[in-house]
Design a protein around this motif. Structure first.
Motif, mmCIF file in Angstrom:
data_model
loop_
_atom_site.group_PDB
_atom_site.id
_atom_site.type_symbol
_atom_site.label_atom_id
_atom_site.label_comp_id
_atom_site.label_asym_id
_atom_site.label_seq_id
_atom_site.Cartn_x
_atom_site.Cartn_y
_atom_site.Cartn_z
ATOM 1 N N GLU A 48 40.952 14.740 41.112
ATOM 2 C CA GLU A 48 42.049 15.410 40.414
ATOM 3 C C GLU A 48 42.206 16.865 40.853
ATOM 4 O O GLU A 48 43.185 17.516 40.518
ATOM 5 C CB GLU A 48 41.804 15.407 38.901
ATOM 6 N N LEU A 49 41.228 17.383 41.590
ATOM 7 C CA LEU A 49 41.233 18.778 42.008
ATOM 8 C C LEU A 49 42.201 18.996 43.165
ATOM 9 O O LEU A 49 42.539 18.052 43.878
ATOM 10 C CB LEU A 49 39.826 19.189 42.438
ATOM 11 N N PRO A 50 42.628 20.253 43.384
ATOM 12 C CA PRO A 50 43.467 20.530 44.551
ATOM 13 C C PRO A 50 42.747 20.093 45.832
ATOM 14 O O PRO A 50 41.516 20.136 45.910
ATOM 15 C CB PRO A 50 43.627 22.052 44.515
ATOM 16 N N GLU A 51 43.498 19.694 46.821
ATOM 17 C CA GLU A 51 42.935 19.124 48.048
ATOM 18 C C GLU A 51 41.921 20.043 48.723
ATOM 19 O O GLU A 51 40.899 19.596 49.226
ATOM 20 C CB GLU A 51 44.083 18.810 49.021
ATOM 21 N N ALA A 52 42.185 21.361 48.733
ATOM 22 C CA ALA A 52 41.313 22.292 49.443
ATOM 23 C C ALA A 52 40.131 22.783 48.598
ATOM 24 O O ALA A 52 39.299 23.527 49.081
ATOM 25 C CB ALA A 52 42.124 23.494 49.919
ATOM 26 N N ALA A 53 40.057 22.366 47.349
ATOM 27 C CA ALA A 53 38.983 22.827 46.465
ATOM 28 C C ALA A 53 37.667 22.161 46.852
ATOM 29 O O ALA A 53 37.604 20.956 47.059
ATOM 30 C CB ALA A 53 39.325 22.509 45.018
ATOM 31 N N GLU A 54 36.613 22.968 46.911
ATOM 32 C CA GLU A 54 35.289 22.484 47.290
ATOM 33 C C GLU A 54 34.332 22.670 46.109
ATOM 34 O O GLU A 54 33.979 23.801 45.779
ATOM 35 C CB GLU A 54 34.791 23.290 48.498
ATOM 36 N N PRO A 55 33.950 21.582 45.431
ATOM 37 C CA PRO A 55 33.034 21.720 44.280
ATOM 38 C C PRO A 55 31.736 22.416 44.681
ATOM 39 O O PRO A 55 31.230 22.214 45.782
ATOM 40 C CB PRO A 55 32.776 20.279 43.853
ATOM 41 N N VAL A 56 31.231 23.261 43.792
ATOM 42 C CA VAL A 56 29.987 23.987 44.027
ATOM 43 C C VAL A 56 29.090 23.839 42.811
ATOM 44 O O VAL A 56 29.536 23.441 41.737
ATOM 45 C CB VAL A 56 30.247 25.495 44.297
ATOM 46 N N ASP A 57 27.809 24.198 42.986
ATOM 47 C CA ASP A 57 26.912 24.241 41.842
ATOM 48 C C ASP A 57 27.409 25.323 40.909
ATOM 49 O O ASP A 57 27.854 26.382 41.356
ATOM 50 C CB ASP A 57 25.475 24.540 42.271
ATOM 51 N N GLU A 58 27.321 25.067 39.615
ATOM 52 C CA GLU A 58 27.841 26.026 38.649
ATOM 53 C C GLU A 58 26.988 27.281 38.606
ATOM 54 O O GLU A 58 25.766 27.209 38.559
ATOM 55 C CB GLU A 58 27.890 25.379 37.262
ATOM 56 N N GLY A 65 33.267 22.160 32.548
ATOM 57 C CA GLY A 65 34.262 21.982 33.587
ATOM 58 C C GLY A 65 33.616 21.854 34.945
ATOM 59 O O GLY A 65 32.404 21.779 35.081
ATOM 60 N N THR A 66 34.451 21.828 35.972
ATOM 61 C CA THR A 66 34.006 21.701 37.345
ATOM 62 C C THR A 66 34.334 22.992 38.077
ATOM 63 O O THR A 66 35.490 23.421 38.099
ATOM 64 C CB THR A 66 34.718 20.519 38.029
ATOM 65 N N VAL A 67 33.321 23.629 38.654
ATOM 66 C CA VAL A 67 33.527 24.873 39.394
ATOM 67 C C VAL A 67 33.730 24.542 40.863
ATOM 68 O O VAL A 67 32.984 23.756 41.436
ATOM 69 C CB VAL A 67 32.335 25.838 39.201
ATOM 70 N N VAL A 68 34.768 25.137 41.446
ATOM 71 C CA VAL A 68 35.084 24.902 42.846
ATOM 72 C C VAL A 68 35.280 26.224 43.566
ATOM 73 O O VAL A 68 35.580 27.242 42.950
ATOM 74 C CB VAL A 68 36.361 24.037 43.018
ATOM 75 N N LYS A 69 35.109 26.169 44.879
ATOM 76 C CA LYS A 69 35.404 27.307 45.740
ATOM 77 C C LYS A 69 36.695 26.943 46.455
ATOM 78 O O LYS A 69 36.821 25.853 47.017
ATOM 79 C CB LYS A 69 34.249 27.496 46.724
ATOM 80 N N GLU A 70 37.671 27.861 46.401
ATOM 81 C CA GLU A 70 38.912 27.583 47.111
ATOM 82 C C GLU A 70 39.583 28.857 47.589
ATOM 83 O O GLU A 70 39.365 29.937 47.045
ATOM 84 C CB GLU A 70 39.871 26.739 46.266
ATOM 85 N N LYS A 71 40.352 28.700 48.648
ATOM 86 C CA LYS A 71 41.160 29.794 49.170
ATOM 87 C C LYS A 71 42.546 29.645 48.558
ATOM 88 O O LYS A 71 43.014 28.530 48.319
ATOM 89 C CB LYS A 71 41.214 29.733 50.688
ATOM 90 N N VAL A 72 43.206 30.773 48.310
ATOM 91 C CA VAL A 72 44.474 30.752 47.584
ATOM 92 C C VAL A 72 45.516 31.641 48.250
ATOM 93 O O VAL A 72 45.194 32.503 49.063
ATOM 94 C CB VAL A 72 44.272 31.208 46.123
ATOM 95 N N THR A 73 46.764 31.415 47.865
ATOM 96 C CA THR A 73 47.846 32.305 48.260
ATOM 97 C C THR A 73 48.093 33.267 47.109
ATOM 98 O O THR A 73 47.819 32.949 45.953
ATOM 99 C CB THR A 73 49.133 31.522 48.574
ATOM 100 N N HIS A 90 43.637 33.978 51.030
ATOM 101 C CA HIS A 90 42.690 34.881 50.381
ATOM 102 C C HIS A 90 41.519 34.098 49.803
ATOM 103 O O HIS A 90 41.663 32.974 49.367
ATOM 104 C CB HIS A 90 43.392 35.658 49.253
ATOM 105 N N GLY A 91 40.361 34.749 49.795
ATOM 106 C CA GLY A 91 39.194 34.106 49.226
ATOM 107 C C GLY A 91 38.150 33.829 50.274
ATOM 108 O O GLY A 91 38.162 34.429 51.335
ATOM 109 N N PRO A 92 37.251 32.956 49.967
ATOM 110 C CA PRO A 92 37.283 31.993 48.852
ATOM 111 C C PRO A 92 36.916 32.648 47.520
ATOM 112 O O PRO A 92 36.220 33.652 47.480
ATOM 113 C CB PRO A 92 36.233 30.961 49.247
ATOM 114 N N TYR A 93 37.443 32.050 46.457
ATOM 115 C CA TYR A 93 37.147 32.457 45.095
ATOM 116 C C TYR A 93 36.660 31.243 44.319
ATOM 117 O O TYR A 93 36.927 30.103 44.698
ATOM 118 C CB TYR A 93 38.397 33.017 44.405
ATOM 119 N N LEU A 94 35.956 31.511 43.241
ATOM 120 C CA LEU A 94 35.491 30.427 42.367
ATOM 121 C C LEU A 94 36.462 30.251 41.212
ATOM 122 O O LEU A 94 36.889 31.227 40.590
ATOM 123 C CB LEU A 94 34.096 30.744 41.809
#
Length: 115
Positions: A48-58, A65-73, A90-94
């Motif tokens: 269900e997450l955005p395609e570029a989102a990469e799940p990470v350890d919390e 919830g689910t924490v992910v690392k992703e780059k954004v506009t 920009h990013g990556p951000y959590l």
């Protein structure tokens, strides 16, 4: 025993309609409500997450919830990130993705410590 009073937050149609139902129907309604609450409290599935989102350890204190690392506009059409190329974003951000009342939401958590 006196019939219990409904919660004040209960809509009038439910407060008036539920007491008229038979026990079997009330049990079905109870099962449905419990399943609905469980659904709303469940974690967000990775599909269900955005395609570029990469799940990470919390990280510490991450909450549910689910924490992910992703780059954004950034939303600025004149910025180089607007082209959608991951190397220009920009990013990556959590971000934490979670459910609230059955709706998937996200919130900014911060920058990854390893970046």
């Amino acid at each position: 025993m006196k019939q219990p009073s409904p919660p004040t937050s209960l809509p009038k149609y439910l407060a008036e309609g539920l007491p008229k139902q038979d026990t079997g129907t009330l049990q079905e309604v109870q099962n449905y409500i419990e399943a609905l609450i469980e659904y709303r409290d469940q974690s967000v599935d990775t599909d269900e997450l955005p395609e570029a989102a990469e799940p990470v350890d919390e990280p510490d204190g991450a909450g549910s919830g689910t924490v992910v690392k992703e780059k954004v506009t950034c939303g600025d059409d004149s910025c180089k990130c607007a082209n959608g190329n991951p190397s220009d974003m920009h990013g990556p951000y959590l971000y934490r993705y979670y459910r609230e009342n059955g709706t998937m939401k996200s919130e900014y958590v911060g920058k990854p410590k390893s970046e």
